[in-house]
Scaffold this active site. Structure first.
Site, short mmCIF file in Angstrom:
data_model
loop_
_atom_site.label_atom_id
_atom_site.label_comp_id
_atom_site.label_asym_id
_atom_site.label_seq_id
_atom_site.Cartn_x
_atom_site.Cartn_y
_atom_site.Cartn_z
N HIS A 88 4.09 1.27 2.07
CA HIS A 88 5.24 0.60 1.46
C HIS A 88 5.82 1.45 0.32
O HIS A 88 7.04 1.50 0.12
CB HIS A 88 4.83 -0.76 0.88
CG HIS A 88 4.31 -1.73 1.90
ND1 HIS A 88 2.99 -2.15 1.92
CD2 HIS A 88 4.93 -2.37 2.92
CE1 HIS A 88 2.82 -3.00 2.91
NE2 HIS A 88 3.97 -3.16 3.54
N GLN A 110 6.73 -15.48 12.35
CA GLN A 110 6.31 -14.36 13.20
C GLN A 110 4.82 -14.35 13.49
O GLN A 110 4.31 -13.39 14.06
CB GLN A 110 6.77 -13.03 12.60
CG GLN A 110 6.08 -12.61 11.32
CD GLN A 110 6.76 -11.39 10.70
OE1 GLN A 110 7.84 -11.48 10.16
NE2 GLN A 110 6.12 -10.23 10.80
N LYS A 130 5.07 2.62 11.80
CA LYS A 130 3.82 2.11 12.37
C LYS A 130 4.14 0.93 13.28
O LYS A 130 3.54 0.77 14.33
CB LYS A 130 2.82 1.71 11.29
CG LYS A 130 1.47 1.33 11.92
CD LYS A 130 0.39 1.16 10.90
CE LYS A 130 0.51 -0.14 10.17
NZ LYS A 130 0.26 -1.31 11.04
N ASP A 131 5.10 0.10 12.84
CA ASP A 131 5.57 -1.00 13.69
C ASP A 131 6.73 -0.46 14.53
O ASP A 131 7.89 -0.81 14.33
CB ASP A 131 6.01 -2.17 12.81
CG ASP A 131 4.84 -2.77 12.06
OD1 ASP A 131 3.98 -3.39 12.70
OD2 ASP A 131 4.77 -2.59 10.84
N HIS A 140 0.86 -1.19 0.00
CA HIS A 140 0.00 0.00 0.00
C HIS A 140 0.89 1.23 0.00
O HIS A 140 2.13 1.12 -0.11
CB HIS A 140 -0.94 -0.03 1.20
CG HIS A 140 -0.25 -0.31 2.50
ND1 HIS A 140 0.60 0.58 3.11
CD2 HIS A 140 -0.24 -1.43 3.29
CE1 HIS A 140 1.07 0.07 4.22
NE2 HIS A 140 0.59 -1.16 4.36
O1 PAF Z 1 6.95 -5.29 8.92
C1 PAF Z 1 6.86 -6.30 8.20
O2 PAF Z 1 6.25 -6.29 7.14
C2 PAF Z 1 7.52 -7.59 8.65
O3 PAF Z 1 7.46 -7.74 10.01
C3 PAF Z 1 8.97 -7.75 8.14
C4 PAF Z 1 9.87 -6.68 8.71
C5 PAF Z 1 9.00 -7.68 6.62
C6 PAF Z 1 9.52 -9.10 8.57
O4 PAF Z 1 8.76 -10.14 8.08
#
Ligand code: PAF
Length: 283
Positions: free
Chosen positions: A37, A61, A149-150, A34
């Protein structure tokens, strides 16, 4: 633009480019790209000779009851957007290529992983740390770009990169929001039209705290109460966490300052959304 699935072929390609002295910019993603990115890719384009995007929905994850299977995927659409942003190589490995039989290594992380998302998603950041370390080993970037955001993920990746002397510059990019304030996320695609409106309570919560703080309020309980009021006004919203913490250590603080991070995770129906702001920085 090249699309590479094979891990060994990708590593060979990157080794060759490094030998030629190219500067590599890298945007790791899980796809379903989106505008958030796109902002990372555009910045990456400015920072490297070669821009690499990875698309990998990393099983390591996701917890056992999380959304790995239903996580949205659209490789074709992603490649079109990537090409428009000037990406040179899309690396889209398969899970079996990244985690072949016998894979057993993990990265031990420290206290940054304990609060916030780490508390509600046990093992999540270990999965992130392993895949990011692997991707860095395969892509060998000079610079890697991540979204704020993360926030906790970015803090952990910065710390890990520093602690392990990984030769990669980590760049954190601002959150990209919809015109009405909703933070862009691949998971927004899970929301119905009604839930999409309900999800605005996250942004309203951030705004309420920022406004109160700007008026001079620095008491943690009062600031959090203002956020909670916004979220509780939406019966479909369930708070997973709502916290004010130091923006570097992620430890609790006695009073809010410009450096205080407000972070929250809220479920709208079954969709878990996160958002954050540092009180002294732009929203
Ligand atoms: O933020 C993300 O999209 C994911 O956690 C990452 C950093 C690509 C790792 O899979």
């Amino acid at each position: 633009m090249k699309l590479i699935h094979d891990v060994a072929a990708m590593q060979q390609t990157m080794l060759q480019l490094k030998r030629e002295g190219r500067r590599i910019a890298f945007v790791p993603t899980m796809g379903f790209l989106h505008e958030g990115h796109a902002s990372l890719m555009r910045e990456g384009r400015q920072r490297g000779d070669i821009l690499v995007l990875s698309i990998f929905v990393n099983p390591a994850q996701f917890g056992p009851h999380e959304d790995l299977e239903r996580y949205p995927r659209n490789l074709e659409g992603d490649c079109a957007l990537a090409e428009g942003c000037g990406v040179d190589i899309v690396f889209a490995p398969r899970a079996a290529g990244m985690y072949p039989p016998g894979f057993q290594t993990s990265v031990a992380l420290g206290p940054l992983t304990e609060p916030l998302c780490g508390a509600s998603r046990p093992g999540h950041f270990n999965g992130v740390a392993v895949v990011v370390t692997k991707l860095f080993g395969i892509v060998q970037p000079d610079v890697a770009l991540f979204g704020r955001k993360d926030y906790q993920q970015l803090a952990i990746i910065r710390q890990m990169t520093c602690d392990l002397n990984l030769p990669v510059e980590i760049v954190g990019m601002p959150i990209v929001r919809e015109p009405d304030g909703l933070a862009r996320s691949s998971r927004n695609s899970y929301l119905t039209a009604e839930q999409r409106q309900q999800a605005l309570c996250l942004y309203r919560a951030l705004q309420a705290v920022r406004e109160l703080f700007a008026q001079g309020e620095d008491t943690i309980e009062r600031l959090l109460a203002a956020a909670r009021t916004q979220i509780e006004a939406v019966p479909a919203a369930a708070i997973e966490y709502l916290e004010l913490r130091d923006n570097t250590t992620l430890q609790p603080v006695d009073r809010a300052t410009n450096k205080t991070l407000l972070a929250l995770a809220v479920k709208i129906g079954t969709t878990r959304l996160i958002d954050n702001t540092v009180l002294g920085e732009a929203l």
